[in-house]
Design a protein around this motif. Sequence first.
Motif: not given
Length: 113
Positions: A81-93
């Motif tokens: 559910x956390x993975x569906x709610x947040x796009x981690x690629x742009x966040x990590x960048x």
Amino acid sequence: MIRITLAALSLLAAPAYAADSKEDSCRYQGQVMAAVQTARLDRVKQEEVEQSILDSAPDWPEQYSKAIPQLAAHVYAMKRRDLKATEFGPLLEQQCLENWDQIQEMQQQLTSN
């Protein structure tokens, strides 16, 4: 908001990436993270994620693929559910760019010990 720790970021920005600019390196790291997240959401088994991503012929330089196992361990420990709610690629960048100097300093300390 879920943040990726500075320690996790420092593991990703390995010395092999030194030839790339800060912007390129952070962008590639974000792409790798996004690929791992997508694989997780697509229900690829953790033990198969690296090969699955490599088989897709990703656009980033080959040395960035070395981060897949580390990122997979992080991503697969998270709730879907956390993975569906947040796009981690742009966040990590974004976090990579914001913390670049600290990450480089941590790397130098790790390699000098």
